[in-house]
Design a protein around this motif. Structure first.
Motif, PDB file in Angstrom:
ATOM      1  N   GLN A 103      14.459  31.100  -3.158  1.00 51.91           N
ATOM      2  CA  GLN A 103      14.158  31.817  -2.108  1.00 51.91           C
ATOM      3  C   GLN A 103      14.237  31.124  -0.878  1.00 51.91           C
ATOM      4  O   GLN A 103      14.407  31.686   0.317  1.00 51.91           O
ATOM      5  N   ASP A 104      14.183  29.668  -0.866  1.00 52.87           N
ATOM      6  CA  ASP A 104      14.243  28.861   0.407  1.00 52.87           C
ATOM      7  C   ASP A 104      15.511  28.221   0.583  1.00 52.87           C
ATOM      8  O   ASP A 104      15.545  27.325   1.327  1.00 52.87           O
ATOM      9  N   ASN A 105      16.578  28.521   0.042  1.00 54.04           N
ATOM     10  CA  ASN A 105      17.808  28.163  -0.118  1.00 54.04           C
ATOM     11  C   ASN A 105      18.530  28.703   0.908  1.00 54.04           C
ATOM     12  O   ASN A 105      19.074  29.683   0.896  1.00 54.04           O
ATOM     13  N   THR A 106      18.816  27.873   2.024  1.00 54.83           N
ATOM     14  CA  THR A 106      19.478  28.209   3.232  1.00 54.83           C
ATOM     15  C   THR A 106      21.105  28.210   2.796  1.00 54.83           C
ATOM     16  O   THR A 106      21.975  29.104   3.379  1.00 54.83           O
ATOM     17  N   LEU A 107      21.811  27.531   1.915  1.00 55.00           N
ATOM     18  CA  LEU A 107      22.969  27.645   1.366  1.00 55.00           C
ATOM     19  C   LEU A 107      23.591  29.212   0.958  1.00 55.00           C
ATOM     20  O   LEU A 107      24.291  29.673   1.106  1.00 55.00           O
ATOM     21  N   TRP A 108      22.480  29.523   0.105  1.00 51.34           N
ATOM     22  CA  TRP A 108      22.838  31.101  -0.283  1.00 51.34           C
ATOM     23  C   TRP A 108      22.620  32.048   0.799  1.00 51.34           C
ATOM     24  O   TRP A 108      23.621  32.982   0.981  1.00 51.34           O
ATOM     25  N   PHE A 109      21.514  31.911   1.349  1.00 49.33           N
ATOM     26  CA  PHE A 109      21.197  32.997   2.525  1.00 49.33           C
ATOM     27  C   PHE A 109      22.025  32.882   3.810  1.00 49.33           C
ATOM     28  O   PHE A 109      22.384  33.631   4.562  1.00 49.33           O
ATOM     29  N   GLN A 110      22.422  31.659   4.134  1.00 47.18           N
ATOM     30  CA  GLN A 110      23.212  31.212   5.640  1.00 47.18           C
ATOM     31  C   GLN A 110      24.408  31.030   5.374  1.00 47.18           C
ATOM     32  O   GLN A 110      25.423  30.903   6.204  1.00 47.18           O
TER      33      GLN A 110
END
Length: 113
Positions: A103-110
């Motif tokens: 949920q806090d993973n910026t690699l996945w979301f950004q």
């Protein structure tokens, strides 16, 4: 988009499995291009060996040659790029992230920097 598959029982090397993943990606990419009416996509792999096999004209064994031919028929070798493993969001599935870490993973979301 990412997809995990179970490795076949028949023993394959890690580079061969990565090449099979590239075939799957090429098939999926061709399907999406056709459905969305797009002309081109860029494909990413964190396997330098696979990128070399796809882009090389060097004679390889039958297994590699057949898959390289299919990939190139579907995508073209100029459409493949290398991404370092730690910058590859598709690899997150194999790293055993908890729901909170995901949920806090910026690699996945950004995406990668």
């Amino acid at each position: 988009m990412a997809k995990n598959r179970v490795a076949p029982i028949k023993g394959m090397t890690l580079p061969q499995l990565e090449l099979m993943a590239a075939v799957l990606g090429a098939r999926l990419g061709r399907h999406l291009l056709d459905e969305l009416g797009m002309e081109r996509a860029v494909y990413w792999s964190d396997s330098q060996i696979v990128i070399h096999w796809i882009c090389s004209e060097k004679q390889q064994n039958k297994f590699i040659k057949n898959r390289r031919t299919e990939i190139n028929d579907l995508t073209g070798s100029k459409d493949w790029r290398y991404v370092p493993t730690l910058s590859n969001p598709a690899d997150l599935q194999t790293r055993g992230l908890s729901a909170k870490e995901f949920q806090d993973n910026t690699l996945w979301f950004q995406g990668p920097d």
